[in-house]
Design a protein around this motif. Structure first.
Motif, mmCIF file in Angstrom:
data_model
loop_
_atom_site.group_PDB
_atom_site.id
_atom_site.type_symbol
_atom_site.label_atom_id
_atom_site.label_comp_id
_atom_site.label_asym_id
_atom_site.label_seq_id
_atom_site.Cartn_x
_atom_site.Cartn_y
_atom_site.Cartn_z
ATOM 1 N N CYS A 295 0.869 -1.181 0.000
ATOM 2 C CA CYS A 295 0.000 0.000 0.000
ATOM 3 C C CYS A 295 0.901 1.225 0.000
ATOM 4 O O CYS A 295 1.926 1.239 0.685
ATOM 5 C CB CYS A 295 -0.897 -0.009 1.241
ATOM 6 N N GLY A 296 0.546 2.230 -0.789
ATOM 7 C CA GLY A 296 1.368 3.432 -0.823
ATOM 8 C C GLY A 296 0.560 4.652 -1.198
ATOM 9 O O GLY A 296 -0.476 4.553 -1.860
ATOM 10 N N GLY A 297 1.038 5.798 -0.762
ATOM 11 C CA GLY A 297 0.333 7.020 -1.106
ATOM 12 C C GLY A 297 1.085 8.239 -0.651
ATOM 13 O O GLY A 297 2.262 8.178 -0.292
ATOM 14 N N GLY A 298 0.390 9.371 -0.670
ATOM 15 C CA GLY A 298 1.010 10.604 -0.253
ATOM 16 C C GLY A 298 0.177 11.814 -0.621
ATOM 17 O O GLY A 298 -0.932 11.704 -1.153
ATOM 18 N N ARG A 299 0.755 12.965 -0.339
ATOM 19 C CA ARG A 299 0.074 14.239 -0.565
ATOM 20 C C ARG A 299 0.314 14.717 -1.999
ATOM 21 O O ARG A 299 1.412 14.548 -2.538
ATOM 22 C CB ARG A 299 0.582 15.254 0.464
ATOM 23 N N TYR A 300 -0.715 15.323 -2.615
ATOM 24 C CA TYR A 300 -0.594 15.852 -3.983
ATOM 25 C C TYR A 300 -1.338 17.192 -4.075
ATOM 26 O O TYR A 300 -2.338 17.334 -4.745
ATOM 27 C CB TYR A 300 -1.121 14.840 -5.009
ATOM 28 N N ASP A 301 -0.768 18.185 -3.424
ATOM 29 C CA ASP A 301 -1.456 19.463 -3.257
ATOM 30 C C ASP A 301 -1.615 20.253 -4.552
ATOM 31 O O ASP A 301 -2.435 21.174 -4.608
ATOM 32 C CB ASP A 301 -0.708 20.315 -2.227
ATOM 33 N N GLY A 302 -0.845 19.950 -5.586
ATOM 34 C CA GLY A 302 -0.955 20.717 -6.824
ATOM 35 C C GLY A 302 -1.805 20.084 -7.901
ATOM 36 O O GLY A 302 -2.070 20.707 -8.941
ATOM 37 N N LEU A 303 -2.269 18.858 -7.698
ATOM 38 C CA LEU A 303 -2.908 18.125 -8.792
ATOM 39 C C LEU A 303 -4.278 18.681 -9.164
ATOM 40 O O LEU A 303 -4.643 18.722 -10.341
ATOM 41 C CB LEU A 303 -3.022 16.643 -8.429
ATOM 42 N N LEU A 319 -4.022 0.738 -2.863
ATOM 43 C CA LEU A 319 -3.684 -0.582 -2.333
ATOM 44 C C LEU A 319 -3.996 -1.622 -3.401
ATOM 45 O O LEU A 319 -5.127 -1.687 -3.891
ATOM 46 C CB LEU A 319 -4.502 -0.833 -1.064
ATOM 47 N N GLY A 320 -3.003 -2.402 -3.790
ATOM 48 C CA GLY A 320 -3.221 -3.483 -4.750
ATOM 49 C C GLY A 320 -3.893 -4.669 -4.074
ATOM 50 O O GLY A 320 -3.297 -5.320 -3.211
ATOM 51 N N ILE A 321 -5.134 -4.933 -4.459
ATOM 52 C CA ILE A 321 -5.922 -5.935 -3.743
ATOM 53 C C ILE A 321 -5.353 -7.337 -3.933
ATOM 54 O O ILE A 321 -5.240 -8.108 -2.977
ATOM 55 C CB ILE A 321 -7.402 -5.853 -4.166
ATOM 56 N N GLU A 322 -4.989 -7.689 -5.167
ATOM 57 C CA GLU A 322 -4.456 -9.039 -5.386
ATOM 58 C C GLU A 322 -3.221 -9.297 -4.536
ATOM 59 O O GLU A 322 -3.068 -10.373 -3.942
ATOM 60 C CB GLU A 322 -4.096 -9.251 -6.864
ATOM 61 N N ARG A 323 -2.327 -8.329 -4.480
ATOM 62 C CA ARG A 323 -1.088 -8.515 -3.713
ATOM 63 C C ARG A 323 -1.386 -8.677 -2.225
ATOM 64 O O ARG A 323 -0.802 -9.519 -1.550
ATOM 65 C CB ARG A 323 -0.147 -7.342 -3.944
ATOM 66 N N LEU A 324 -2.293 -7.864 -1.715
ATOM 67 C CA LEU A 324 -2.622 -7.973 -0.301
ATOM 68 C C LEU A 324 -3.277 -9.315 0.010
ATOM 69 O O LEU A 324 -2.954 -9.963 1.010
ATOM 70 C CB LEU A 324 -3.531 -6.829 0.129
ATOM 71 N N LEU A 325 -4.185 -9.764 -0.853
ATOM 72 C CA LEU A 325 -4.864 -11.028 -0.587
ATOM 73 C C LEU A 325 -3.910 -12.212 -0.701
ATOM 74 O O LEU A 325 -4.038 -13.192 0.032
ATOM 75 C CB LEU A 325 -6.049 -11.204 -1.538
ATOM 76 N N LEU A 326 -2.945 -12.115 -1.618
ATOM 77 C CA LEU A 326 -1.932 -13.161 -1.692
ATOM 78 C C LEU A 326 -1.100 -13.193 -0.410
ATOM 79 O O LEU A 326 -0.745 -14.263 0.087
ATOM 80 C CB LEU A 326 -1.020 -12.934 -2.900
ATOM 81 N N LEU A 327 -0.799 -12.028 0.135
ATOM 82 C CA LEU A 327 -0.086 -11.977 1.416
ATOM 83 C C LEU A 327 -0.903 -12.649 2.508
ATOM 84 O O LEU A 327 -0.383 -13.462 3.277
ATOM 85 C CB LEU A 327 0.203 -10.521 1.793
ATOM 86 N N LEU A 328 -2.195 -12.327 2.569
ATOM 87 C CA LEU A 328 -3.047 -12.917 3.600
ATOM 88 C C LEU A 328 -3.075 -14.437 3.491
ATOM 89 O O LEU A 328 -2.953 -15.152 4.493
ATOM 90 C CB LEU A 328 -4.463 -12.358 3.483
ATOM 91 N N GLU A 329 -3.241 -14.932 2.270
ATOM 92 C CA GLU A 329 -3.327 -16.383 2.101
ATOM 93 C C GLU A 329 -1.972 -17.050 2.346
ATOM 94 O O GLU A 329 -1.910 -18.171 2.855
ATOM 95 C CB GLU A 329 -3.867 -16.704 0.716
ATOM 96 N N GLN A 330 -0.899 -16.353 1.988
ATOM 97 C CA GLN A 330 0.431 -16.924 2.176
ATOM 98 C C GLN A 330 0.743 -17.135 3.651
ATOM 99 O O GLN A 330 1.428 -18.097 4.024
ATOM 100 C CB GLN A 330 1.474 -16.003 1.536
#
Length: 437
Positions: A295-303, A319-330
């Motif tokens: 999961c990643g993000g941040g501020r984008y005050d000029g967009l 958040l990439g759902i497939e990647r997170l769910l693979l982590l959970l199942e792993q």
């Protein structure tokens, strides 16, 4: 027989758990469980649901993400509309579309807005475990908020989500943060960074040389081990920050510490889009190999202003759902199997007309019921009832129907006793089926 058609490479079907699959993908019950958890967490934090189109004007992403980003240069699925010649793109991420919608509909007229969405995104990447050409993303945005308080809120929302899913801090995930400052601070850092990298140009790989004068900040995010000494010695952006940017970042750090959230300041954390400024953050794991960001993000005050709206601050995460769910199942975490409470066995030839009203009443009472279809012997139906995972088999046999009753047979309790219940009072015994046998 016609040739069998297959899905586009890197674009996957999410199938019922009972269907065999060639690829290792998250099970559908985990998707449904995750969806329920997300909706619960979003409601707690006061974020509202928004939906934007999957197809947007190509220029939206060129302007929003940056013309020299990897996404725009290499990964977008773009095409020309054969009807009117418009340049269109399948969305590679959600933020630009949400900002476009907010500007187009003047959605900040009555004040700041907290929104979230989830759905498919498209990038022409090399398919690998957890990274696909059609992938699904949870996207959360807080628009119109300038202070560090909302930065912290979004980060702690991520922590709340991990907690709800059963992930353990330190063991399964950790938080990394950085600040990118303001545009003029980045320009000063950029000049110093280019000067440093030019002195070591013979140690740069081909991709870094290509980025040297277009997007040198991304060179800091390289995974090339041979370039690490050059990158480690590079000027740090944090040394170029003015007092307001430092104060904003210090406030974020102090609030995270007060909330008991550990973090690591990673000066090489830059994110992949040009629109970020000030606070950026990533939740990372060691359980998914080298591609550890979940999961990643941040501020984008000029967009918002860049998209044609009135200047307004904003921050968000994806958040990439497939990647997170693979982590959970792993690591052995996944949602319930969604087995029905009951499976109806129609053991008498004339059972259907009498069973159907009972089945529908049970469903109205909130009981998940699967009805056996297409006939079969009592033995074969009970075998399918057991395979369904249901806790009870409801047997509509000739003897039961003659007595105006149905037999409740427990399927998950060793030595459990089957009992009869009256067809005339379904509401009176429906609750029994919702408790484990």
């Amino acid at each position: 027989m016609a040739d069998k058609l297959s899905a586009v490479k890197g674009m996957n079907d999410i199938l019922p758990a009972s269907v065999p699959r060639k690829e290792t993908l998250p099970r559908n019950s985990t998707w449904l469980w995750f969806d329920e958890v997300v909706r619960r967490v979003m409601a707690r934090y006061g974020y509202q649901y928004i939906v934007t189109p999957v197809v947007e004007p190509t220029q939206l992403f060129v302007r929003g993400l940056g013309e020299v980003t990897d996404i725009v240069e290499k990964e977008m699925y773009s095409f020309v509309d054969s009807m009117n010649g418009d340049a269109l793109t399948l969305r590679p991420e959600a933020t630009a579309g949400i900002v476009r919608a907010v500007v187009e509909h003047n959605a900040l007229y009555n004040g700041p807005l907290r929104v979230w969405t989830a759905g498919p995104m498209f990038r022409h990447e090399r398919p690998q475990k957890g990274r696909y050409r059609q992938f699904h993303q949870l996207d959360v945005e807080a628009l119109g908020f300038a202070g560090p308080d909302v930065d912290v809120e979004l980060i702690l929302m991520g922590r709340a989500l991990w907690h709800e899913l059963g992930l353990v801090a330190g063991e399964h995930y950790r938080l990394e943060i950085n600040t990118l400052g303001e545009p003029e601070e980045r320009r000063a850092h950029r000049a110093a960074l280019i000067e440093h990298l030019q002195k070591h140009e013979d140690q740069l790989d081909a991709e870094a040389k290509q980025r040297l004068h277009t997007n040198p900040l991304r060179i800091l995010d390289t995974k090339n081990a041979a370039m690490q000494p050059v990158v480690e010695a590079a000027p740090k952006l944090i040394d170029f920050l003015g007092a307001p940017s430092r104060a904003h970042f210090d406030a974020v750090c102090n609030a995270l510490e007060a909330a008991g959230q550990p973090y690591r300041v990673n000066p090489r954390l830059v994110r992949g889009m040009d629109y970020y400024n000030r606070t950026v953050f990533e939740w990372v794991t060691d359980h998914l190999g080298s591609q550890g960001t979940i999961c990643g993000g941040g501020r984008y005050d000029g967009l918002i202003e860049q998209m044609g709206g009135k200047s307004a601050p904003a921050i968000g995460f994806g958040l990439g759902i497939e990647r997170l769910l693979l982590l959970l199942e792993q690591i052995g975490l996944h949602g319930p199997d969604n087995a029905p409470a009951a499976y109806c066995v129609l053991a008498a030839d004339d059972a259907l007309p009498k069973a159907m009203p009972v089945i529908e009443e049970l469903r109205r009472q909130g009981v998940a019921v699967v009805m056996h279809a297409s006939g079969g012997s009592m033995k074969s139906q009970l075998k399918k009832a057991d395979a369904s995972g249901a806790r009870w088999a409801l047997i509509f046999g000739a003897d039961e129907l003659a007595q105006g009753a149905v037999t409740l047979k427990p399927l998950r309790e060793a030595g459990g006793t089957q009992q009869q219940r009256p067809l005339a009072d379904v509401a009176g015994w429906a609750r029994e089926l919702q408790s484990p046998a």
